[in-house]
Design an enzyme around this catalytic site. Structure first.
Site, mmCIF file in Angstrom:
data_model
loop_
_atom_site.group_PDB
_atom_site.id
_atom_site.type_symbol
_atom_site.label_atom_id
_atom_site.label_comp_id
_atom_site.label_asym_id
_atom_site.label_seq_id
_atom_site.Cartn_x
_atom_site.Cartn_y
_atom_site.Cartn_z
ATOM 1 N N ARG A 34 0.752 -1.302 -0.003
ATOM 2 C CA ARG A 34 -0.168 -0.120 -0.041
ATOM 3 C C ARG A 34 0.751 1.161 0.016
ATOM 4 N NH1 ARG A 34 -5.034 -1.612 0.312
ATOM 5 N NH2 ARG A 34 -5.217 -3.963 1.376
ATOM 6 N N ASP A 35 0.440 2.381 -0.822
ATOM 7 C CA ASP A 35 1.191 3.541 -0.888
ATOM 8 C C ASP A 35 0.947 4.052 0.568
ATOM 9 O OD1 ASP A 35 2.169 5.524 -3.403
ATOM 10 O OD2 ASP A 35 1.643 6.339 -1.420
ATOM 11 N N ILE A 36 2.101 5.068 1.037
ATOM 12 C CA ILE A 36 2.071 5.503 2.555
ATOM 13 C C ILE A 36 1.331 6.800 2.403
ATOM 14 C CG2 ILE A 36 4.077 7.082 2.051
ATOM 15 C CD1 ILE A 36 5.195 6.103 4.598
ATOM 16 N N ASN A 97 4.689 6.484 -13.525
ATOM 17 C CA ASN A 97 5.534 7.768 -13.721
ATOM 18 C C ASN A 97 7.043 7.538 -14.054
ATOM 19 O OD1 ASN A 97 3.347 9.468 -13.233
ATOM 20 N ND2 ASN A 97 3.494 9.202 -11.015
ATOM 21 N N VAL A 106 10.201 8.059 -6.820
ATOM 22 C CA VAL A 106 11.159 7.127 -6.506
ATOM 23 C C VAL A 106 11.670 6.307 -7.773
ATOM 24 C CG1 VAL A 106 11.166 4.990 -5.294
ATOM 25 C CG2 VAL A 106 9.624 6.962 -4.298
ATOM 26 N N HIS A 110 7.659 1.230 -10.587
ATOM 27 C CA HIS A 110 6.642 0.749 -9.749
ATOM 28 C C HIS A 110 5.310 1.306 -10.526
ATOM 29 C CE1 HIS A 110 7.585 5.000 -8.591
ATOM 30 N NE2 HIS A 110 6.432 5.187 -8.595
ATOM 31 N N MET A 111 4.414 0.353 -10.509
ATOM 32 C CA MET A 111 2.826 0.726 -11.074
ATOM 33 C C MET A 111 2.055 1.012 -9.977
ATOM 34 S SD MET A 111 0.271 -2.019 -12.855
ATOM 35 C CE MET A 111 0.969 -2.045 -14.303
ATOM 36 N N HIS A 112 1.299 2.242 -10.053
ATOM 37 C CA HIS A 112 0.264 2.411 -9.153
ATOM 38 C C HIS A 112 -0.973 2.006 -9.514
ATOM 39 C CE1 HIS A 112 2.221 6.123 -7.567
ATOM 40 N NE2 HIS A 112 3.075 6.028 -8.463
HETATM 41 P P1 5GP Z 1 5.882 8.338 -8.130
HETATM 42 O O1 5GP Z 1 5.399 9.981 -8.008
HETATM 43 O O2 5GP Z 1 7.297 7.862 -8.168
HETATM 44 O O3 5GP Z 1 5.172 7.804 -9.285
HETATM 45 O O4 5GP Z 1 5.338 7.707 -6.770
HETATM 46 C C1 5GP Z 1 5.943 7.114 -5.767
HETATM 47 C C2 5GP Z 1 4.955 6.973 -4.700
HETATM 48 O O5 5GP Z 1 5.568 6.228 -3.600
HETATM 49 C C3 5GP Z 1 4.148 7.871 -4.065
HETATM 50 O O6 5GP Z 1 2.927 7.637 -4.301
HETATM 51 C C4 5GP Z 1 4.594 7.870 -2.589
HETATM 52 O O7 5GP Z 1 3.347 8.278 -1.439
HETATM 53 C C5 5GP Z 1 4.808 6.417 -2.292
HETATM 54 N N1 5GP Z 1 6.002 6.320 -1.324
HETATM 55 C C6 5GP Z 1 6.938 7.219 -1.265
HETATM 56 N N2 5GP Z 1 7.961 6.685 -0.086
HETATM 57 C C7 5GP Z 1 7.237 5.543 0.458
HETATM 58 C C8 5GP Z 1 7.475 4.810 1.511
HETATM 59 O O8 5GP Z 1 8.278 4.833 2.442
HETATM 60 N N3 5GP Z 1 6.532 3.858 1.530
HETATM 61 C C9 5GP Z 1 5.257 3.649 0.874
HETATM 62 N N4 5GP Z 1 4.474 2.376 0.902
HETATM 63 N N5 5GP Z 1 5.045 4.390 -0.052
HETATM 64 C C10 5GP Z 1 6.017 5.341 -0.380
#
Ligand code: 5GP
Length: 127
Positions: A34-36, A97, A106, A110-112
């Site tokens: 799960r996303d934080i 992204n 990050v 990753h896929m949301h």
């Molecule tokens: P991006 O912007 O790279 O597509 O999304 C990165 C996602 O990683 C964000 O939605 C953010 O909330 C999530 N995220 C960042 N750090 C952590 C973490 O330590 N744990 C979890 N579970 N999600 C994280």
């Protein structure tokens, strides 16, 4: 391929067990958690365990086994959440992204999976 993977990124640290996560599903090659900072009632991140920076890096260099496992795991997450339209669910959106314009936070592929409420138009901000 000009990708320089940073082994200190937050998802690499999650994979090494240095940072806790709320795991939804785990396989040999893939982790879903799960996303934080969830943006929808269901907000799951699916990541490969291998060191890939973003989608095109993964698609070009991962093994067929890793690629199939990644997508089957994402599909299983959708099934477990009951969000797949084919099973009567209300649907979901997958987002990945990559790089600056997409504001990738990050640098580990990753896929949301976003679901649980109406999601509106695909892109809400235009300059
Ligand atoms: P991006 O912007 O790279 O597509 O999304 C990165 C996602 O990683 C964000 O939605 C953010 O909330 C999530 N995220 C960042 N750090 C952590 C973490 O330590 N744990 C979890 N579970 N999600 C994280």
């Amino acid at each position: 391929m000009a990708y320089d993977y940073d082994p200190q990124n937050i998802f690499a640290r999650i994979l090494r067990g240095e940072i806790p996560n709320d795991t939804v599903l785990e396989t040999e090659h893939t982790l879903a958690f799960r996303d934080i900072r969830p943006q929808t009632p269901h907000h799951v991140l699916v990541i490969p365990k291998g060191a890939y920076v973003c989608f095109d890096h993964f698609a070009a260099e991962a093994s067929a086994e890793e690629i199939v496992d990644f997508h089957r795991t994402a599909a299983k997450v959708c099934a477990d959440l009951g969000i797949g339209p084919g099973e009567g669910g209300n649907g979901y959106r997958t987002v990945s992204n990559a790089g600056l314009d997409a504001v990738q936070e990050v640098p580990h592929y990753h896929m949301h999976i976003l679901a649980g409420r109406p999601l509106g138009p695909m892109l809400s901000h235009r300059d």
